[in-house]
Design an enzyme around this catalytic site. Structure first.
Site, PDB file in Angstrom:
ATOM      1  N   GLU A 162     -54.663  -7.325   4.427  1.00  0.00           N
ATOM      2  CA  GLU A 162     -54.713  -5.905   4.044  1.00  0.00           C
ATOM      3  C   GLU A 162     -56.119  -5.313   4.063  1.00  0.00           C
ATOM      4  O   GLU A 162     -56.558  -4.665   3.116  1.00  0.00           O
ATOM      5  CB  GLU A 162     -54.064  -5.712   2.674  1.00  0.00           C
ATOM      6  CG  GLU A 162     -52.606  -6.154   2.637  1.00  0.00           C
ATOM      7  CD  GLU A 162     -51.981  -6.047   1.248  1.00  0.00           C
ATOM      8  OE1 GLU A 162     -52.645  -5.552   0.320  1.00  0.00           O
ATOM      9  OE2 GLU A 162     -50.811  -6.466   1.097  1.00  0.00           O
ATOM     10  N   ASN A 203     -53.022 -10.430   8.408  1.00  0.00           N
ATOM     11  CA  ASN A 203     -51.767 -10.002   7.786  1.00  0.00           C
ATOM     12  C   ASN A 203     -51.934  -8.632   7.129  1.00  0.00           C
ATOM     13  O   ASN A 203     -52.924  -8.386   6.432  1.00  0.00           O
ATOM     14  CB  ASN A 203     -51.357 -11.037   6.729  1.00  0.00           C
ATOM     15  CG  ASN A 203     -49.958 -10.817   6.195  1.00  0.00           C
ATOM     16  OD1 ASN A 203     -48.992 -10.823   6.947  1.00  0.00           O
ATOM     17  ND2 ASN A 203     -49.852 -10.634   4.891  1.00  0.00           N
ATOM     18  N   HIS A 239     -42.428  -4.898   4.097  1.00  0.00           N
ATOM     19  CA  HIS A 239     -41.817  -4.457   2.842  1.00  0.00           C
ATOM     20  C   HIS A 239     -41.280  -3.055   3.126  1.00  0.00           C
ATOM     21  O   HIS A 239     -42.014  -2.076   3.051  1.00  0.00           O
ATOM     22  CB  HIS A 239     -42.857  -4.409   1.722  1.00  0.00           C
ATOM     23  CG  HIS A 239     -43.450  -5.732   1.367  1.00  0.00           C
ATOM     24  ND1 HIS A 239     -42.707  -6.749   0.810  1.00  0.00           N
ATOM     25  CD2 HIS A 239     -44.716  -6.201   1.489  1.00  0.00           C
ATOM     26  CE1 HIS A 239     -43.491  -7.789   0.593  1.00  0.00           C
ATOM     27  NE2 HIS A 239     -44.718  -7.487   1.005  1.00  0.00           N
ATOM     28  N   GLU A 267     -43.503 -11.055   5.170  1.00  0.00           N
ATOM     29  CA  GLU A 267     -43.201 -10.720   3.774  1.00  0.00           C
ATOM     30  C   GLU A 267     -41.992  -9.787   3.712  1.00  0.00           C
ATOM     31  O   GLU A 267     -42.014  -8.760   3.034  1.00  0.00           O
ATOM     32  CB  GLU A 267     -44.414 -10.072   3.090  1.00  0.00           C
ATOM     33  CG  GLU A 267     -45.675 -10.908   3.161  1.00  0.00           C
ATOM     34  CD  GLU A 267     -46.839 -10.305   2.380  1.00  0.00           C
ATOM     35  OE1 GLU A 267     -46.591  -9.460   1.487  1.00  0.00           O
ATOM     36  OE2 GLU A 267     -47.990 -10.689   2.653  1.00  0.00           O
ATOM     37  N   ASP A 269     -38.765  -7.800   2.939  1.00  0.00           N
ATOM     38  CA  ASP A 269     -37.709  -7.419   2.001  1.00  0.00           C
ATOM     39  C   ASP A 269     -37.306  -5.988   2.337  1.00  0.00           C
ATOM     40  O   ASP A 269     -38.093  -5.219   2.891  1.00  0.00           O
ATOM     41  CB  ASP A 269     -38.118  -7.558   0.525  1.00  0.00           C
ATOM     42  CG  ASP A 269     -39.490  -7.010   0.193  1.00  0.00           C
ATOM     43  OD1 ASP A 269     -39.802  -5.872   0.622  1.00  0.00           O
ATOM     44  OD2 ASP A 269     -40.271  -7.695  -0.486  1.00  0.00           O
TER      45      ASP A 269
END
Length: 355
Positions: A162, A203, A239, A267, A269
């Site tokens: 990030e 990432n 996400h 990651e 979801d």
């Protein structure tokens, strides 16, 4: 007799859930045989980011990790603050437990998350008053101590996490403030020096909604490749909300693949309650909508070149374990397993997407 009855039930479920369409064009997931698992049914690695305390104490949680996954990521146990709480102190307990769990339960791949991030930093780092050379030594020493510790045991690392804002500019993190814009490249060099065989990822979140961030990441990767900086993959957090467009998902995945690097949906979801409705309950319609979105992500990922498919990792295991409800401040059900680790329609959609 119990086995016969169970077999009949499974056959009835399968026959009643054959792939087809409900009114409105929604695909109904096919329910595979009861002995399937994600690690058996998918042509790429599938895993979860796990909570070490739950892995230790919750049998059902650990059983899902054992049976369903062939890749494991630490949710928090390998972050800077967890591993390196004091300047001269490392705490390996939880990270070692994760690696040992992976090795003793089917030699699962371990993906390390994360070496350098602007969050999860201990106060001794954020309050450090040394000059840039001393701060560089902190960064280098941390990276190389951690990577060396797990050399041959952790296959890949999110080296930097990030580092960009949604606008595409570099985040003004403490690392950038102390070390300048090119600190990211040096992180990759330090990690590669410590373990030349490790697969190194950058990432970040937002690939699916911010073209500016996506372009900035692509430009950084191109620059690194031109300069010989050892970068091997891009991690896409994903996400996302269930209303995210399929077009944006395709654009993000295909842009990552176009770099020529390995692609990790790192990651994943898919949340359902972005309006933060209090007292919302999980319905069949919501489950079906979520399943379709999971299926689209997996189908699109599966279409990229085989050598670039590093895998898909969900961020935790069951709905009750997810960070999303706490972040939203409202109920949500973002994962393929429910609160008691039963398979949801999203689970079956993941498997059907590669058929």
């Amino acid at each position: 007799m119990k086995r016969i009855i169970y077999a009949i039930v499974v056959l009835l479920l399968v026959s009643s859930c054959k792939k087809g369409s409900k009114p409105g064009g929604t695909t109904v997931p096919v329910i595979p045989a009861s002995d399937t698992s994600l690690q058996k049914m998918l042509p790429f690695k599938f895993g979860g980011a796990v909570n070490i305390n739950l892995l230790r104490t919750n049998t059902k949680y650990a059983d899902v990790a054992k049976h369903e996954y062939n890749s494991i990521t630490a949710e928090n146990a390998m972050k800077f603050g967890a591993l390196h709480p004091q300047e001269n102190t490392y705490n390996w307990t939880d990270a070692d437990y994760l690696v040992n769990f992976a090795q003793t339960n089917g030699a699962k791949r371990v993906h390390g998350h994360t070496l350098i991030w602007h969050q999860s930093l201990p106060s001794w780092v954020t309050n450090y008053s040394g000059d840039s050379a001393a701060f560089e030594n902190i960064m280098k020493t941390h990276i190389q101590t951690v990577v060396t510790r797990f050399k041959g045991k952790v296959t890949s690392w999110d080296v930097v996490n990030e580092a960009f804002e949604d606008s595409g500019v570099l985040r003004n993190s403490i690392w950038r403030q102390k070390l300048g814009d090119d600190y990211i490249a040096r992180c990759f060099q330090y990690a590669n020096q410590a373990d030349p065989d490790a697969i190194l990822f950058y990432n970040d979140y937002g690939h699916e909604y911010s073209s500016a961030k996506r372009t900035a990441i692509t430009n950084m990767i191109t620059d690194f490749k031109n300069r010989g900086i050892p970068i091997h993959g891009t991690g896409m957090q994903f996400h996302m909300t269930v209303t995210q467009s399929d077009a944006n998902i395709s654009t993000a995945i295909n842009a990552a693949a176009a770099t020529g690097l390995k692609v990790h949906i790192a990651e994943l979801d898919i949340r359902l309650n972005n309006d933060k409705v209090q007292g919302l309950t999980f319905t069949t319609a919501m489950a079906t909508q979520q399943a379709a979105k999971y299926g689209y992500v997996v189908k699109t990922f599966n279409a990229i070149p085989a050598a670039q498919k590093y895998g898909i990792t969900t961020w935790n295991v069951g709905d009750a374990d997810s960070w999303v409800p706490g972040w939203l401040g409202a109920p949500d059900w973002p994962l393929p397993f429910d609160a008691v680790y039963k398979r949801k329609p999203a689970y079956y959609s993941i498997i059907n997407a590669v058929k």
